[in-house]
Scaffold this active site. Sequence first.
Site, PDB file in Angstrom:
ATOM      1  N   ASN A   1      33.821  44.783  35.694  1.00 59.44           N
ATOM      2  CA  ASN A   1      35.197  44.587  36.124  1.00 59.44           C
ATOM      3  C   ASN A   1      35.340  45.072  37.565  1.00 59.44           C
ATOM      4  OD1 ASN A   1      38.049  45.732  36.580  1.00 59.44           O
ATOM      5  ND2 ASN A   1      38.319  44.449  34.764  1.00 59.44           N
TER       6      ASN A   1
ATOM      7  N   ASP B   1      37.802  37.418  46.643  1.00 56.52           N
ATOM      8  CA  ASP B   1      38.229  36.076  46.242  1.00 56.52           C
ATOM      9  C   ASP B   1      38.532  36.071  44.743  1.00 56.52           C
ATOM     10  OD1 ASP B   1      38.765  33.344  46.316  1.00 56.52           O
ATOM     11  OD2 ASP B   1      36.671  32.797  45.950  1.00 56.52           O
TER      12      ASP B   1
ATOM     13  N   ASP C   1      31.007  40.510  39.603  1.00 55.17           N
ATOM     14  CA  ASP C   1      31.846  39.621  38.817  1.00 55.17           C
ATOM     15  C   ASP C   1      31.886  40.137  37.392  1.00 55.17           C
ATOM     16  OD1 ASP C   1      33.002  36.554  39.303  1.00 55.17           O
ATOM     17  OD2 ASP C   1      32.609  37.027  37.197  1.00 55.17           O
TER      18      ASP C   1
ATOM     19  N   PHE D   1      34.413  39.399  42.954  1.00 56.87           N
ATOM     20  CA  PHE D   1      34.771  38.206  42.196  1.00 56.87           C
ATOM     21  C   PHE D   1      33.868  37.051  42.650  1.00 56.87           C
ATOM     22  CE2 PHE D   1      38.540  40.788  43.141  1.00 56.87           C
ATOM     23  CZ  PHE D   1      38.953  41.153  41.879  1.00 56.87           C
TER      24      PHE D   1
ATOM     25  N   CYS E   1      44.806  32.545  45.552  1.00 56.72           N
ATOM     26  CA  CYS E   1      44.865  31.150  45.111  1.00 56.72           C
ATOM     27  C   CYS E   1      46.106  30.850  44.278  1.00 56.72           C
ATOM     28  CB  CYS E   1      43.607  30.785  44.330  1.00 56.72           C
ATOM     29  SG  CYS E   1      43.341  31.743  42.817  1.00 56.72           S
TER      30      CYS E   1
END
Length: 400
Positions: free
Chosen positions: A276, A303, A248, A226, A343
């Site tokens: 993906n 992340d 990514d 990511f 997050c």
Amino acid sequence: MKTLNTVILKPGEGNRILAGHPWIYHGEILRVTTPLTDGELVQVKDPRQRLLGVGFFNSRSKINVRILAPERVETDEKFFEERIRAALAVRQKHLPNATSFRVVNAESDFLSGLIVDKYEDVLVVQISALGMDQRKNQIVTALQKIFSPRAIMERSDVSSRKFEGLQESNGILAGQFDGTISVNLNGLKFETDLIGGHKTGMYLDQQANYEAVAKFAKGGQGLDCFSFLGGFGLHAARAGAAHVHLLDQSADAIAASKRNASANGLAEKCSFDAINVFDWLKANTAVKPHERVIPRFDFIILDPPSFTRNRASVPDALRGYKEIHLRALKLLKPGGTLATFCCSHHVSPELFMDSVLSAAFDTRRILRRVATYTQSPDHPIIPMIPETEYLKGFAFEVVR
């Protein structure tokens, strides 16, 4: 100072406000003393007529009042200038060398509904509350006085605006700007699209963590999952990684990260896949019966974007976190480091840790926790406002 109309709270509802939380919900209000206009500044009192604070009222929002101050204030240009200067002082104290950072982080800086990000000499404003939206001109004037920026842009395209009765609003508020800028983070350059990029252009909340995680990279083969614009991967490459592979799903993000690698003289140390990440991890950990995955990475960085937007989807999110941790641990060499982040405010550090440990159990890996991370200090955490704390992360070494 003009007289303010009054919102009176139900008994027992004022303690959270006194403690510092700025949101007052419709169900907490006992009565209002006069019909109110959405967006107006009101004073909030308890049933005994004690002042709790002043804030912006909006009948169309679940948050009927957003508290700005415990005392009466005038929400004019002077107010916004003083409040923004106070927020800037926090950044100058804790990120003294940064040239790009979040200047105002809404509730964290007691300006609920307002975000201001600084990308070198351009400012980006994001407004998610009616009261702030109605005072956009004062905010822009204050920002011009403090920063004298080349341009001020608006990226008020968040879905939460509709709950305030607001439409999306994007464009140039002051100055001139074509949309693309080179952002300096810790001495590395990142090409950033402030018109079409994520959030207000890029993620600034990992700025301190980029360097902290990079210390595990020296001499190693790394995987940055990511990767977006290459924040972690390029910092790792600069810190001495032998090679970093960046993944990514966005082809545009991968193209930008390639350009960023070249601009920083790191292209030879990096490779890229627009794919993906779940599919890549699954394909690279697939083995036939009685075979095992051969670990080939010395460090792996996870992340991902938030897997959950509400509490109801937390169980699904935890399954997603466990899946990527399980796959990553299979690819990590003994002695290697896994740096992983979440997050989502709705996933607590304890739940996130459990997803890692559950994956470690299933892969029969023993982990040593070597670091704990949080959001960069330009995204301040006010403990009495739990919503201000959302980013959490850990680094683990594989003992065996």
